[in-house]
Design an enzyme around this catalytic site. Structure first.
Site, PDB file in Angstrom:
ATOM      1  N   GLU A  18       0.814  -1.217   0.000  1.00 30.18           N
ATOM      2  CA  GLU A  18       0.000   0.000   0.000  1.00 30.18           C
ATOM      3  C   GLU A  18       0.851   1.272   0.000  1.00 30.18           C
ATOM      4  OE1 GLU A  18      -3.605  -0.473   2.673  1.00 30.18           O
ATOM      5  OE2 GLU A  18      -2.371  -2.128   3.352  1.00 30.18           O
ATOM      6  N   SER A 150      -6.154  -2.872   1.791  1.00 26.59           N
ATOM      7  CA  SER A 150      -6.493  -2.234   0.501  1.00 26.59           C
ATOM      8  C   SER A 150      -7.035  -3.225  -0.531  1.00 26.59           C
ATOM      9  CB  SER A 150      -5.276  -1.501  -0.082  1.00 26.59           C
ATOM     10  OG  SER A 150      -5.027  -0.335   0.667  1.00 26.59           O
ATOM     11  N   TYR A 216      -9.228   3.159  -5.041  1.00 22.93           N
ATOM     12  CA  TYR A 216      -8.201   4.171  -5.275  1.00 22.93           C
ATOM     13  C   TYR A 216      -8.155   4.756  -6.685  1.00 22.93           C
ATOM     14  CZ  TYR A 216      -6.662   2.269  -0.867  1.00 22.93           C
ATOM     15  OH  TYR A 216      -6.621   1.841   0.427  1.00 22.93           O
ATOM     16  N   ARG A 255     -11.062   2.931  11.610  1.00 20.05           N
ATOM     17  CA  ARG A 255     -12.276   2.820  10.793  1.00 20.05           C
ATOM     18  C   ARG A 255     -12.638   1.353  10.721  1.00 20.05           C
ATOM     19  NH1 ARG A 255     -10.821   3.686   5.453  1.00 20.05           N
ATOM     20  NH2 ARG A 255     -11.741   1.681   4.980  1.00 20.05           N
ATOM     21  N   ASP A 257     -14.964  -1.639   9.087  1.00 16.18           N
ATOM     22  CA  ASP A 257     -15.802  -2.014   7.950  1.00 16.18           C
ATOM     23  C   ASP A 257     -16.852  -3.029   8.394  1.00 16.18           C
ATOM     24  OD1 ASP A 257     -14.144  -0.400   6.458  1.00 16.18           O
ATOM     25  OD2 ASP A 257     -12.989  -2.048   5.597  1.00 16.18           O
ATOM     26  N   GLU A 270     -13.589  -5.861   9.222  1.00 19.15           N
ATOM     27  CA  GLU A 270     -12.198  -5.647   9.617  1.00 19.15           C
ATOM     28  C   GLU A 270     -12.015  -4.251  10.187  1.00 19.15           C
ATOM     29  OE1 GLU A 270      -9.198  -4.811   6.454  1.00 19.15           O
ATOM     30  OE2 GLU A 270     -10.771  -5.449   5.088  1.00 19.15           O
ATOM     31  N   ASN A 272      -9.421  -0.852  10.177  1.00 20.33           N
ATOM     32  CA  ASN A 272      -8.323  -0.105   9.564  1.00 20.33           C
ATOM     33  C   ASN A 272      -7.771   0.832  10.632  1.00 20.33           C
ATOM     34  OD1 ASN A 272      -8.868  -0.741   6.497  1.00 20.33           O
ATOM     35  ND2 ASN A 272     -10.838  -0.257   7.409  1.00 20.33           N
ATOM     36  N   GLY A 276      -7.071   5.498   5.281  1.00 27.37           N
ATOM     37  CA  GLY A 276      -6.596   6.365   4.209  1.00 27.37           C
ATOM     38  C   GLY A 276      -7.024   7.814   4.427  1.00 27.37           C
TER      39      GLY A 276
END
Length: 306
Positions: A18, A150, A216, A255, A257, A270, A272, A276
């Protein structure tokens, strides 16, 4: 001490899959700090020995590395050893949440909802019985490496004959692979800032799931914040996310998900721990809906460093 008087390292880039995303996130974070009058400098661990940070006068770290080496507890451990405060989760939460399998097993042990899954390793791959897996989990299936972020190495498997190849592909990225039941409902991501749950973002990818391109590259992935949930559902989701955040020991910001299954039940996916912070990123989108600008968000994350 006033943080504007401290010399701040913005860790970006690194050597994970990443890297490019981290360089973009890092540039945005650095620009925001500089615009607010902070004494901040870009530091790429690929070009600089992070162990020298304290010796070189740095007093605090904004860690915006993504993936292995930056989000998995190793960088956090190094910063602890040299005695520098840093943003985001500590060693244990970073190491744990980088491992999707163990994160889900812990959530499940606490009675939190996750997708049903089978675990395949390089050692037991030869014993994989696709028919037995499909009998248990149905079709389609999601195959993903346990330790990548990612959406690297993901495959949606629609036919029994595809499963073995999809697992072999994911094993190129990791020693351990998850085969999960397909969650056919909505895709949501929920930021947490300083223990406070921010509004959920609903993700509607152009393709069949939210892969690397959708995250992305594509400009056709749609994001909705507010997510269109009823007040009761938004509260139910916020309560679940806060429990999930606390169980794995997150701090500062993260964050989480979440997806819904065909019946509409929430399933944790999951964490993060260094989300990002690019133009496509979701944490800033959510923060903006409650009146937090990108610059204010960056400063708040820095202020939460420990």
């Amino acid at each position: 001490m006033n943080l504007k008087e401290q010399k701040i390292a913005v860790l970006l880039g690194g050597s994970s899959a990443e890297r490019e995303v981290s360089l973009n996130s890092g540039k945005a974070v650095l620009d925001a700090l500089l615009s607010q009058g902070y004494d901040a400098y870009p530091i790429d661990p690929q070009e600089y020995n992070v162990a020298d940070l304290k010796k070189d006068g740095f007093e605090r770290v904004f860690n915006i590395l993504h993936g292995r080496g930056g989000e998995d507890g190793t960088m956090q451990g190094l910063l602890e050893q040299i005695g520098l405060p840093y943003t985001g989760c500590g060693v244990m939460a970073s190491a744990l949440t980088m491992d999707k399998m163990r994160t889900k097993m812990l959530w499940k042990a606490f009675g939190l909802p996750v997708a049903e899954m089978e675990i395949v390793t390089k050692q037991n791959f030869v014993n994989l019985d696709p028919a037995a897996v499909v009998a248990k989990l149905g079709l389609p299936l999601m195959v993903k490496p346990s330790l990548e972020g990612s959406s690297v190495g993901l495959t949606k498997v629609k036919q029994l004959e595809q499963l073995k190849n999809a697992v072999a592909y994911a094993l190129k990225f990791d020693e351990t692979v998850l085969i999960e039941e397909w969650l056919a409902g909505e895709e949501l991501t929920v930021p947490v800032l300083g223990g406070k749950v921010l509004p959920a973002v609903k993700i509607v990818p152009e393709g069949e799931f939210y892969d690397y391109d959708a995250k992305y590259i594509s400009d056709n992935t749609q994001y909705f914040c507010p997510a269109g949930l009823s007040a009761e559902r938004e509260q139910e989701l916020a309560d679940l996310v806060k429990r999930a955040y606390d169980v794995v020991g997150c701090r500062g910001w993260s964050r989480i998900d979440v997806m819904t299954d065909a019946q509409g039940h929430f399933r944790l996916v999951e964490v993060n721990t260094n989300p990002g912070m690019t133009s496509h990123s979701l944490f800033p989108k959510s923060a903006a809906t409650v009146g937090i600008s990108f610059e204010q968000l960056v400063v708040k994350i820095l202020e939460l460093s420990a």
